[in-house]
Design an enzyme around this catalytic site. Structure first.
Site, PDB file in Angstrom:
ATOM      1  N   ASP A 175      -3.977   4.001   2.676  1.00  0.00           N
ATOM      2  CA  ASP A 175      -5.418   3.784   2.860  1.00  0.00           C
ATOM      3  C   ASP A 175      -5.720   2.350   3.321  1.00  0.00           C
ATOM      4  O   ASP A 175      -6.874   1.947   3.408  1.00  0.00           O
ATOM      5  CB  ASP A 175      -6.206   4.133   1.583  1.00  0.00           C
ATOM      6  CG  ASP A 175      -5.863   3.222   0.412  1.00  0.00           C
ATOM      7  OD1 ASP A 175      -4.999   2.334   0.554  1.00  0.00           O
ATOM      8  OD2 ASP A 175      -6.470   3.386  -0.670  1.00  0.00           O
ATOM      9  N   ASN A 232      -0.268   4.512  -0.345  1.00  0.00           N
ATOM     10  CA  ASN A 232      -0.868   5.787   0.058  1.00  0.00           C
ATOM     11  C   ASN A 232      -1.561   5.751   1.421  1.00  0.00           C
ATOM     12  O   ASN A 232      -2.319   6.655   1.765  1.00  0.00           O
ATOM     13  CB  ASN A 232      -1.853   6.282  -1.016  1.00  0.00           C
ATOM     14  CG  ASN A 232      -2.992   5.292  -1.239  1.00  0.00           C
ATOM     15  OD1 ASN A 232      -3.043   4.257  -0.580  1.00  0.00           O
ATOM     16  ND2 ASN A 232      -3.897   5.612  -2.140  1.00  0.00           N
ATOM     17  N   ASP A 266     -10.441 -16.841 -15.001  1.00  0.00           N
ATOM     18  CA  ASP A 266     -11.271 -17.221 -13.861  1.00  0.00           C
ATOM     19  C   ASP A 266     -12.276 -18.309 -14.267  1.00  0.00           C
ATOM     20  O   ASP A 266     -12.865 -18.233 -15.350  1.00  0.00           O
ATOM     21  CB  ASP A 266     -12.019 -15.963 -13.378  1.00  0.00           C
ATOM     22  CG  ASP A 266     -12.656 -16.133 -12.023  1.00  0.00           C
ATOM     23  OD1 ASP A 266     -11.935 -16.411 -11.053  1.00  0.00           O
ATOM     24  OD2 ASP A 266     -13.894 -15.984 -11.931  1.00  0.00           O
ATOM     25  N   ASP A 291      -1.855  -1.261  -3.667  1.00  0.00           N
ATOM     26  CA  ASP A 291      -2.118  -0.549  -4.917  1.00  0.00           C
ATOM     27  C   ASP A 291      -0.956  -0.735  -5.891  1.00  0.00           C
ATOM     28  O   ASP A 291       0.084  -1.307  -5.545  1.00  0.00           O
ATOM     29  CB  ASP A 291      -2.386   0.939  -4.637  1.00  0.00           C
ATOM     30  CG  ASP A 291      -1.332   1.548  -3.729  1.00  0.00           C
ATOM     31  OD1 ASP A 291      -0.138   1.311  -3.979  1.00  0.00           O
ATOM     32  OD2 ASP A 291      -1.704   2.237  -2.757  1.00  0.00           O
ATOM     33  N   ASP A 303      -7.871 -18.353  -2.854  1.00  0.00           N
ATOM     34  CA  ASP A 303      -9.078 -19.110  -2.507  1.00  0.00           C
ATOM     35  C   ASP A 303      -8.762 -20.345  -1.663  1.00  0.00           C
ATOM     36  O   ASP A 303      -9.578 -20.766  -0.849  1.00  0.00           O
ATOM     37  CB  ASP A 303      -9.775 -19.639  -3.774  1.00  0.00           C
ATOM     38  CG  ASP A 303     -10.305 -18.541  -4.658  1.00  0.00           C
ATOM     39  OD1 ASP A 303     -10.732 -17.500  -4.141  1.00  0.00           O
ATOM     40  OD2 ASP A 303     -10.292 -18.739  -5.890  1.00  0.00           O
ATOM     41  N   ASP A 339      -5.872 -10.888 -14.615  1.00  0.00           N
ATOM     42  CA  ASP A 339      -6.924 -11.868 -14.352  1.00  0.00           C
ATOM     43  C   ASP A 339      -8.089 -11.519 -15.261  1.00  0.00           C
ATOM     44  O   ASP A 339      -8.541 -10.369 -15.283  1.00  0.00           O
ATOM     45  CB  ASP A 339      -7.345 -11.729 -12.877  1.00  0.00           C
ATOM     46  CG  ASP A 339      -7.857 -13.012 -12.279  1.00  0.00           C
ATOM     47  OD1 ASP A 339      -8.732 -13.625 -12.904  1.00  0.00           O
ATOM     48  OD2 ASP A 339      -7.400 -13.397 -11.194  1.00  0.00           O
ATOM     49  N   ASP A 363       0.853  -1.199   0.000  1.00  0.00           N
ATOM     50  CA  ASP A 363       0.000   0.000   0.000  1.00  0.00           C
ATOM     51  C   ASP A 363       0.886   1.246   0.000  1.00  0.00           C
ATOM     52  O   ASP A 363       1.643   1.455   0.951  1.00  0.00           O
ATOM     53  CB  ASP A 363      -0.887  -0.053   1.250  1.00  0.00           C
ATOM     54  CG  ASP A 363      -1.654   1.239   1.481  1.00  0.00           C
ATOM     55  OD1 ASP A 363      -1.844   1.996   0.508  1.00  0.00           O
ATOM     56  OD2 ASP A 363      -2.058   1.479   2.642  1.00  0.00           O
TER      57      ASP A 363
HETATM   58  C1  NOJ Z   1     -12.519 -17.910  -8.690  1.00  0.00           C
HETATM   59  C2  NOJ Z   1     -11.780 -16.811  -7.997  1.00  0.00           C
HETATM   60  O1  NOJ Z   1     -10.470 -17.231  -7.769  1.00  0.00           O
HETATM   61  C3  NOJ Z   1     -12.542 -16.530  -6.725  1.00  0.00           C
HETATM   62  O2  NOJ Z   1     -11.826 -15.691  -5.861  1.00  0.00           O
HETATM   63  C4  NOJ Z   1     -13.860 -15.945  -7.104  1.00  0.00           C
HETATM   64  O3  NOJ Z   1     -14.632 -15.774  -5.932  1.00  0.00           O
HETATM   65  C5  NOJ Z   1     -14.622 -16.861  -8.072  1.00  0.00           C
HETATM   66  N1  NOJ Z   1     -13.801 -17.402  -9.092  1.00  0.00           N
HETATM   67  C6  NOJ Z   1     -15.697 -16.105  -8.768  1.00  0.00           C
HETATM   68  O4  NOJ Z   1     -15.140 -15.189  -9.670  1.00  0.00           O
END
Ligand code: NOJ
Length: 529
Positions: free
Chosen positions: A26, A24, A201, A30, A327, A99, A22
């Site tokens: 906040d 700045n 994704d 970033d 995740d 992404d 980060d």
């Molecule tokens: C996979 C992503 O890695 C996850 O973080 C996200 O919640 C779901 N796809 C939906 O986009």
């Protein structure tokens, strides 16, 4: 020169920008903060970084609900910052991957705002709509992978829209050619700016059954997720037609002279993984292997997944190996349960298999998952399902740069968006001063890979090993031994020199009669010619 594409010999590194650096004060990471840390990444030796979404989003799912695919979210910076990042990373030999979230948008995306307004709205068919059944019930039995029904009623038209994730993430209708064209433009927008490719994704979910057929009930042979939801996602995910979409992405990526990389999020069984590489490699270049991520750090279990993957992928497909992401939590916790030796051994495994390793920020210092209080949780899944499920924040807490207020992530007096973790035990600054640290091990491993063609492009072959030990050969002259057991072992039939051990004093040691490997030690040996 091997002639192999750059991403086959590369080490990739995932950045969760909100939690990286980060600039700045906040409390949110970033792009300028990331740029200021490029020297750290160059020192580590990574070749490419994948940024979790930095595009405009109301953040129902922290960037994975996109409201403008070509605008940078103000908390991260500007398009100029992206250009500067690409240029400054390139100066250090680092490529930048974005992404791409093609499966869904935010409910706040102008496409959806239009689509939901009327049955004949111009963008109506860009999403997946269905009327209630005659008895008023949901259009079919599809469930959201985030729990609950996959359908939500939209008041203006009294029809349902489908969402494989949150209610705030309506799925796009990939049967619609206009949607496909819109994503061609989005991809070109970033690729033309010099982005080296995309992590895609939920690449296995993108298209839905055109007839919206009910999913079949799960059977006892199905995986954990199917059991949990009571159904197999064969009609709302994993459709054969998804490959048409991936081929289109690949054809577009291939129009660029500088080879671009497509790496897909593909949580599918090992046997299905090969399909995502396409025919003669005309779909994804790399497909994340969740079977590996989810396996325990156990010699037989890991070896089996790797052997199955090696057998399942055609010769022109290239594996990808990862232990952590935003995740799935962090491998030093998930695989190693906080045991530093095991985490170091797991790092050797990740970097010495045949395929492209993808590290997650903090892996290199053995950063652990944090335990968060309910009021500190920001992941919608934690907020919704706590205490049954604590969400994904534990693996998303800020990168630990220093043991000081703010952790080197943000200003000392700022409040980080997620609490800081165990700064004292794991931080970049102190590990950089310690040649025996995990950070130095990571750097040395990356350098060893780069200097050892066996470790980048060499074949993989399992070797016989005692129970609890996994040994494999890479190429002609490199042997890797991972002792997952609690006992020291001696491996016979290996002679040469230790190129690297997680027990650092051993590098350079000659191996003549039997290779001794301690519990939770991993060793790389250059064998005699
Ligand atoms: C996979 C992503 O890695 C996850 O973080 C996200 O919640 C779901 N796809 C939906 O986009």
């Amino acid at each position: 020169m091997s002639g192999a594409p750059w991403w086959q010999t590369a080490v990739l590194y995932q950045i969760y920008p909100r939690s990286f650096a980060d600039s700045n004060g906040d409390g949110v990471g970033d792009l300028p903060g990331l740029i200021a840390r490029l020297d750290d990444l160059a020192w580590l030796g990574v070749d490419g970084i994948w940024l979790s979404p930095i595009t405009l989003s109301p953040n129902a799912d922290w960037g994975y609900d996109v409201s403008d695919f070509t605008a940078v979210a103000p908390e991260f910076g500007t398009l100029d910052d992206v250009d500067r990042l690409i240029a400054e990373a390139a100066e250090r030999g680092i490529k930048v991957l974005m992404d791409l979230v093609p499966n869904h948008t935010s409910v706040e995306h102008p496409w959806f705002i239009d689509a939901q307004s009327a049955l004949d709205a111009p963008k109506r068919d860009w999403y997946v709509w269905a009327p209630p059944k005659p008895d008023g019930s949901l259009p079919n039995n599809w469930i959201s992978s985030f729990g609950g029904p996959g359908w939500t009623l939209s008041p203006p038209t009294q029809e349902y829209y489908f969402h494989n994730h949150l209610v705030e993430q309506p799925d796009l209708n990939w049967w619609n050619e206009d949607v496909r064209r819109a994503f061609d433009e989005i991809m070109r927008f970033w690729l033309d700016r010099g982005v080296a490719g995309f992590r895609i994704d939920v690449a296995n979910v993108i298209i839905k059954d055109a007839e919206l057929r009910d999913n079949p009930a799960a059977t006892e042979d199905d995986d954990f997720e199917a059991q949990m939801f009571g159904q197999r996602s064969v009609y709302n995910a994993n459709r054969p037609e998804v490959h048409e979409v991936l081929r289109r992405f690949r054809a577009l990526a291939d129009t660029y002279d500088e080879p671009r990389l497509l790496i897909g999020e593909t949580p599918v069984p090992v046997d299905d993984l090969a399909r995502y590489y396409g025919n003669g490699s005309d779909e994804l270049h790399l497909a994340f292997n969740f079977n590996f991520i989810n396996a325990p750090l156990d010699a037989a279990a890991m070896r089996t997944i790797v052997e199955e993957t090696e057998a399942a992928l055609p010769s022109d497909a290239w594996p990808a190996w990862t232990g952590s992401n935003h995740d799935m939590f962090r491998f030093p916790t998930r695989w190693a349960q906080g045991d530093a030796d095991k985490a170091r051994a797991a790092l050797v495994m990740l970097l010495c298999l045949r395929g492209t390793p993808v590290l997650y920020q903090g892996d290199e210092i053995g950063q652990l998952d944090s335990v968060l209080a309910h009021e500190d949780m920001r992941d919608p899944l934690g907020v919704l399902y706590y205490p049954a499920y604590a969400g994904r924040d534990a693996g998303r807490t800020p990168m630990q740069w220093r043991a000081a207020p703010g952790g080197g992530f943000t200003d000392p007096e700022a409040t980080p968006w997620l609490p800081l973790g165990d700064l004292e035990d794991h931080n970049v600054e102190s590990q950089r001063k310690d040649p025996n640290s995990m950070l130095h091990l990571a750097r040395d491993l990356i350098a060893l890979r780069r200097a050892t063609p066996d470790l980048t492009l060499g074949d993989y072959a399992s070797l016989a090993a005692p129970e609890g030990v996994w040994a494999w050969r890479r190429g002609a002259r490199t042997v890797v031994v991972l002792n997952c057991s609690d006992e020291a072992v001696t491996i016979s039939g290996v002679s040469g020199t230790i190129a690297l051990s997680t027990h650092r004093g051993r590098d350079g040691e000659a191996v003549t009669s039997g290779l001794g490997v301690s519990a939770a030690e991993a060793v790389v040996v250059t064998t005699a010619a």
